[in-house]
Design a protein around this motif. Sequence first.
Motif, PDB file in Angstrom:
ATOM      1  N   MET A 231       0.848  -1.194   0.000  1.00  0.00           N
ATOM      2  CA  MET A 231       0.000   0.000   0.000  1.00  0.00           C
ATOM      3  C   MET A 231       0.881   1.240   0.000  1.00  0.00           C
ATOM      4  O   MET A 231       2.091   1.159   0.263  1.00  0.00           O
ATOM      5  N   ARG A 232       0.283   2.374  -0.289  1.00  0.00           N
ATOM      6  CA  ARG A 232       1.045   3.624  -0.319  1.00  0.00           C
ATOM      7  C   ARG A 232       1.349   4.107   1.093  1.00  0.00           C
ATOM      8  O   ARG A 232       0.538   3.962   2.007  1.00  0.00           O
ATOM      9  N   GLY A 233       2.506   4.727   1.253  1.00  0.00           N
ATOM     10  CA  GLY A 233       2.903   5.246   2.555  1.00  0.00           C
ATOM     11  C   GLY A 233       1.979   6.324   3.076  1.00  0.00           C
ATOM     12  O   GLY A 233       1.870   6.513   4.287  1.00  0.00           O
ATOM     13  N   ASN A 234       1.296   7.042   2.162  1.00  0.00           N
ATOM     14  CA  ASN A 234       0.418   8.123   2.623  1.00  0.00           C
ATOM     15  C   ASN A 234      -0.903   7.604   3.183  1.00  0.00           C
ATOM     16  O   ASN A 234      -1.790   8.383   3.519  1.00  0.00           O
ATOM     17  N   LYS A 235      -1.026   6.275   3.310  1.00  0.00           N
ATOM     18  CA  LYS A 235      -2.173   5.693   4.009  1.00  0.00           C
ATOM     19  C   LYS A 235      -1.792   5.159   5.382  1.00  0.00           C
ATOM     20  O   LYS A 235      -2.678   4.841   6.184  1.00  0.00           O
ATOM     21  N   ILE A 236      -0.489   5.067   5.672  1.00  0.00           N
ATOM     22  CA  ILE A 236      -0.044   4.321   6.846  1.00  0.00           C
ATOM     23  C   ILE A 236       0.177   5.227   8.056  1.00  0.00           C
ATOM     24  O   ILE A 236       0.965   6.177   8.009  1.00  0.00           O
TER      25      ILE A 236
ATOM     26  N   ARG B 158       8.536   8.243   5.143  1.00  0.00           N
ATOM     27  CA  ARG B 158       7.528   9.197   4.638  1.00  0.00           C
ATOM     28  C   ARG B 158       6.113   8.667   4.802  1.00  0.00           C
ATOM     29  O   ARG B 158       5.293   8.655   3.879  1.00  0.00           O
ATOM     30  N   LEU B 159       5.793   8.234   6.016  1.00  0.00           N
ATOM     31  CA  LEU B 159       4.469   7.698   6.302  1.00  0.00           C
ATOM     32  C   LEU B 159       3.462   8.823   6.531  1.00  0.00           C
ATOM     33  O   LEU B 159       3.833   9.974   6.706  1.00  0.00           O
ATOM     34  N   ARG B 160       2.201   8.450   6.539  1.00  0.00           N
ATOM     35  CA  ARG B 160       1.140   9.438   6.760  1.00  0.00           C
ATOM     36  C   ARG B 160       1.249  10.059   8.152  1.00  0.00           C
ATOM     37  O   ARG B 160       0.970  11.236   8.343  1.00  0.00           O
ATOM     38  N   GLY B 161       1.653   9.248   9.138  1.00  0.00           N
ATOM     39  CA  GLY B 161       1.776   9.797  10.479  1.00  0.00           C
ATOM     40  C   GLY B 161       2.077   8.730  11.498  1.00  0.00           C
ATOM     41  O   GLY B 161       2.479   7.609  11.175  1.00  0.00           O
ATOM     42  N   ILE B 162       1.841   9.087  12.743  1.00  0.00           N
ATOM     43  CA  ILE B 162       2.114   8.188  13.863  1.00  0.00           C
ATOM     44  C   ILE B 162       0.937   8.249  14.824  1.00  0.00           C
ATOM     45  O   ILE B 162       0.240   9.273  14.906  1.00  0.00           O
ATOM     46  N   GLY B 163       0.683   7.145  15.518  1.00  0.00           N
ATOM     47  CA  GLY B 163      -0.445   7.099  16.434  1.00  0.00           C
ATOM     48  C   GLY B 163      -0.134   6.222  17.623  1.00  0.00           C
ATOM     49  O   GLY B 163       0.845   5.471  17.619  1.00  0.00           O
TER      50      GLY B 163
END
Length: 419
Positions: free
Chosen positions: A302-307, A389-394
């Motif tokens: 999957m794309r990194g901007n979803k993770i 370059r991920l979408r973010g962290i949680g």
Amino acid sequence: MFIYVVKTDDSIFSIATKYQVSMDSIRNINGLKTDRLVPGQDLLIPTNMYIVQPGDSLYSISQMSLISIDTIRLYNGLQSDILMAGMKLYLPPRPKYEAEGFSYITPSTPEKNQLIVQTFAPINTFFGIFEYHILQDGGLSTLNDQQLIRLVRENKVAPLAVITNLTPTGFSPELTRRVLNTPEIRERLINNIYNLIKSKNYAGVNIDFERIHESERDLYSGFLRSLSERLRPEGFYTSVAVPAKTSDNISWLKGYDYGGIGAAVDIVFIMAYDWHETSSPPGPTAPIGEVRKTIEYALNHMRGNKIILGVPRYGYNWTMANGTVDSARAVSVSTAIETAMKYQVPIQYSTEYQQPFYQYRDETGKRHIVWFEDARARAQKLQLMVNYRLRGIGAWQLGLHFPQSGILVREFMIPKKII
């Protein structure tokens, strides 16, 4: 700012004197309730000037400050790597990565809700409000969440309704199988989720179905796709929490098709923790190598901007008997450190796993082994988010006390806001 690891005979006074900062600033940034310290405990030191100590090197200062050696050289005009004790080095601000924060929160009293939301709203884009669970007929349980939803929106964070397959005996693959394999129940559940989000002013949903069997793999991805198709036209987010997965060959994770899930939803929260937990032998909860492999596996599907990289605000305390686990319980980061203080045992740190650990004996003589997350471990995971370059962290979850975590998030990222 840099991370200092407490040494034998250190005190808050000696550390503050050494780096020319106030004792209160150290107490406040680290959420210290006592001035007692233990060797191996890590402390954030709130200053952009580093005073070189005997034995320091550019490498060690780089590791403490989370700033590259080249950057330290450049900003301080260093012509060689030779350092003299007492030399002052400027630590420039880190470049900030624009990303999203996604943390879980459980409804509590109005006062506790307000404290947690106001504390963490500045670094979060989404709050997953935990939880509604699905019923046999496709219905949903109830949750007293109206005050929390209103508070979350007032603080410019998007609330997501967390939907799980939890039952009184734990996450239920049997319940999920029934819902996914019965078209009318599945459709009823989608309608109920849609109505819940719309009626309660949620921004979307977070699906957290755990222990999915391989036989439901495609059905689960299809359910998420149908749910997303129902929600997306009205601007609602569809997100999903998935267990960490490093290959296609792990039998109990074959129910999670990262490719199909990633294609179906807007956001994938990867639960990159619990490699060791209450039912396992003692060990690191979120070892850096496994976290890295999980990210790389996910990026192949999957794309990194979803993770969203999910990280823990906790660890585990295992009670041992005759070399085997007698019992185990989860502990917050603060509780883990306070326990080491109570028993005055040094905290060790695994550079292999990038996680702290220690052992102690309690008042009854029983041996305990504790592994947990700390500031050093959190910084390593934030760096992975930036590097990949991920979408973010949680994080799971905000009721677990880890005062340094929010400070570190601000060091690494600029949180995006969508409302």
